[in-house]
Motif scaffolding. Sequence first.
Motif, PDB file in Angstrom:
ATOM      1  N   ASP A 253       0.819  -1.214   0.000  1.00  0.00           N
ATOM      2  CA  ASP A 253       0.000   0.000   0.000  1.00  0.00           C
ATOM      3  C   ASP A 253       0.850   1.260   0.000  1.00  0.00           C
ATOM      4  OD1 ASP A 253      -2.742   0.270  -0.288  1.00  0.00           O
ATOM      5  OD2 ASP A 253      -3.040   0.919   1.771  1.00  0.00           O
ATOM      6  N   ASN A 272      -3.381  -1.842  -4.468  1.00  0.00           N
ATOM      7  CA  ASN A 272      -3.029  -0.925  -3.379  1.00  0.00           C
ATOM      8  C   ASN A 272      -3.759   0.411  -3.527  1.00  0.00           C
ATOM      9  OD1 ASN A 272      -1.654   0.240  -5.499  1.00  0.00           O
ATOM     10  ND2 ASN A 272       0.323   0.341  -4.475  1.00  0.00           N
ATOM     11  N   ARG A 273      -3.488   1.297  -2.542  1.00  0.00           N
ATOM     12  CA  ARG A 273      -4.161   2.594  -2.495  1.00  0.00           C
ATOM     13  C   ARG A 273      -3.838   3.441  -3.717  1.00  0.00           C
ATOM     14  NH1 ARG A 273      -1.715   4.411   1.552  1.00  0.00           N
ATOM     15  NH2 ARG A 273      -3.075   3.531   3.149  1.00  0.00           N
TER      16      ARG A 273
END
Length: 610
Positions: A253, A272-273
């Motif tokens: 992330d 991921n973010r």
Amino acid sequence: MPSLSATKPALPDLTLLTGLATPLWLVRAEDGRVVWLNRAARRLLDPESVGGTLCLSPAGPAPAPATERAVTIRGTGGEALALTVRIGPVPGCDLVLVEAPADLAARQEVARLNEQLVALSYAYPDLRFELRRDGSILDFAAGSPADLGIPTQRFLNGRIQEVLPEAAAGPLMAALERVAVGATTVSVDIRLPVDRATGGETGGEGDAVFEARLVALSDDGDRILCILRNITGRARAEQRAERAHRLLLDAIDSIGEGFVLYDADDRLVLFNRRYRDLKISDPDLARPGTPFETLLRDGMRRGLYLIPPEQAQEWMAKRLDLHRHGGPPMEVQLADGRWLRIEERRTSDGGTVGLRTDITDLKARALELAAANRRKSDYVHHLSHELRTPLTAVMGFAEILRDQLLGPPGSPRYGEAAAQIVAAGDYMLELINNLLDLARIEAGRLELHEEDCPPALIVDATLSMMAARADQAGVTLSASLPADLPVLWADPSLVRQMLTNLVGNALKFTDPGGHVTVSAERDAAGGLNLAVADDGRGMPPERIPQALTAFAQIHDPTRDRMTATQHGSGLGLPLTAALVELHGGGIAVDSAPGRGTIVRLRFPPERVMG
């Protein structure tokens, strides 16, 4: 069949006793030798396996009435068998009747199994409690007592509420109640604090963890078996695995690029973010289990990618091939103007790992570099013209002087030719010096020679040097300085060069009859501003950044023809900006067509002395 006795005595009629279920046998009183057995006794004593003559001890006459006695039966070639039997006399002969309980074999098997169970309970790694519903401990066995971290003697005749900490006793008591009211089996996890003082195994990962399983041993639920299995190792391994998993997810992330993972069936596993922030997938579709091709076609349908319609199918095929087989990175422009670099790699289990990098800034810088290269090419062309023109003049007037083409040597026209040579030489020298200064600044090699620098003296020196040019241009050149100007800590030669460049530019673009004014003032923050203002032709505000860029030319000779005295290199403002930034200051330009131009040089407060 082996003999039971060397000399068999006369026996009474034993036909009725042969088939009884109770083991019976006859023994001689004087030596304990067995002389007869019924079928049940043969199954119990098994004379064939022990071999030889069976003998009972102790021998002797049987008491009357019959009584129970502990005896031993031994064969010639076998081990002794201890029994509790009933012994009585046989009327009319010197024999003893021995009667064993009918369930003796079952009792022996139960005893044997009980011994095995006890041995197993101590050999098995689990902990065993036999409890009452009120928590009283009836029995306790542990293969590894130290697992509990509590001395074993505390469990004898105790209650779990008194022996175990509340954190463990509470869940166990609740489980006991559930079994007592009819639950068949109850499982619960408990924790026990451990330390070296109690013999427990310590560790930095927390208390000992046990899995408790409770089963009722009686119909009324008052006797309950509790098995405790030490699962500390498994629990800690699971904790470590969970921490490692969280750490891995957190690391993924934290990656600056968008990360996405597909499994061997090409279905989305995780992202991921940063991938989410790039907004390159529909949030309603970008969920675990969604096939990659579904997401790609949805993006095409939504017009996410800036791809000409006639190239859509070809691009789709190329994109799917990269995803399924890997290959060199691929760059694609999104409809909102962003650029992405897409990298795909295959995993060992057949999955796909993808990275998505926003390279919009890199693309913009590449365009800027291309534009800068074009500006440099244009400037080289312009510079060659700027150098060729004065150099041609120098060579032409020099030939005139050499060949005396203007008449006798004393003619005043030769002085004018020499003046043109000097003017052209000065211009070329200024141009070359500016180029060298700018190159040294960009390379970080221009050093400041700082000292106290009175602004009024530098302004006066600059105006005196530029006065002749101002008179020639027909422009009024003046200064407006307050009497209490502070001293600057700066390189005076560079400050004068900055003012000279600004005044020269102002004179160049101010028509005859105009005004150029040099001023100075303190600002609210304590810094010092030096300004050069003119009422000349000015320039559009949108062209100011270009004027401050090296190798850029505001003047376009094809549309705005200038006189020979107005020609310039185009390095004045960029060089001035670089010099004031070298002093920790900045430059500001305010201009508009027909309203003139004001250029301000700001020196920071730390360079203002007093």
